[in-house]
Design a protein around this motif. Structure first.
Motif, PDB file in Angstrom:
ATOM      1  N   ILE A 119      14.529  43.890-102.204  1.00 40.67           N
ATOM      2  CA  ILE A 119      13.383  43.206-102.056  1.00 40.67           C
ATOM      3  C   ILE A 119      12.758  44.460-100.983  1.00 40.67           C
ATOM      4  O   ILE A 119      13.469  45.340-100.230  1.00 40.67           O
ATOM      5  N   ILE A 168      10.011  41.589-105.474  1.00 41.79           N
ATOM      6  CA  ILE A 168      11.446  42.183-106.202  1.00 41.79           C
ATOM      7  C   ILE A 168      11.273  43.784-106.603  1.00 41.79           C
ATOM      8  O   ILE A 168      10.479  43.518-107.561  1.00 41.79           O
ATOM      9  N   ALA A 206      12.247  36.710-100.758  1.00 44.96           N
ATOM     10  CA  ALA A 206      10.674  36.784-100.886  1.00 44.96           C
ATOM     11  C   ALA A 206       9.518  36.451-100.611  1.00 44.96           C
ATOM     12  O   ALA A 206       8.991  36.788-100.335  1.00 44.96           O
TER      13      ALA A 206
END
Length: 116
Positions: free
Chosen positions: A40, A30, A23
Motif C-alpha cells: 500500500i 493498495i 489501507a
C-alpha cells in the motif's frame, strides 16, 4: 545520503486482511498484489505485507514475545480514530502513556495512535 527507506514490511499470516486494515486506517491505496505480498502507498510512503504462515504475534508488553517494531500514527481526533481502528479489528492494549494509545492490529503487531 547513502541510503533511503524504501518500505516497511510486516509479516502476517493473512497479507490481504492486514493490507486492507492499514489501507483503510491510513487512507492509502493498495498498489501491488501478489499471492504472498501486498503493497500500500502513495508514492512517498509504502508499507508491505508479507505472508508468514508461522508468524507468532508479539504479546506487548511481554518481553517473552517482543514487538520487534511498531508504527506510531498521528491522529487529530483520538476518540474518533480509536473508534475507527476498533471497528477495523484492532484491539486496545494500553492508554497509560500521555499522548499515545497502544493497539494491536489484526495480526497482533502493536501500533500507537499519537495525539496532542
Amino acid at each position: 545520503m547513502i541510503a533511503r527507506l524504501s518500505t516497511v514490511v510486516l509479516d502476517t499470516p493473512d497479507p490481504h486482511a492486514l493490507a486492507r486494515f492499514y489501507a483503510e486506517l491510513l487512507d492509502l491505496p493498495i498498489t501491488k498484489v501478489d499471492p504472498d505480498w501486498i503493497d500500500i502507498g502513495d508514492g512517498a510512503s509504502r508499507i508491505s505485507f508479507q505472508l508468514a504462515p508461522h508468524h507468532i504475534p508479539p504479546q506487548w508488553p511481554d518481553p517473552s514475545y517482543p514487538q520487534q517494531l511498531h508504527l506510531d500514527i498521528w491522529v487529530d481526533d483520538i476518540d474518533a480514530a480509536e473508534s475507527h481502528v476498533l471497528r477495523l479489528g484492532a484491539q486496545l492494549l494500553s492508554t497509560k502513556e500521555p499522548g499515545f494509545r497502544v493497539y494491536s492490529d489484526p495480526a497482533g503487531h502493536p501500533f500507537c495512535l499519537e495525539y496532542d
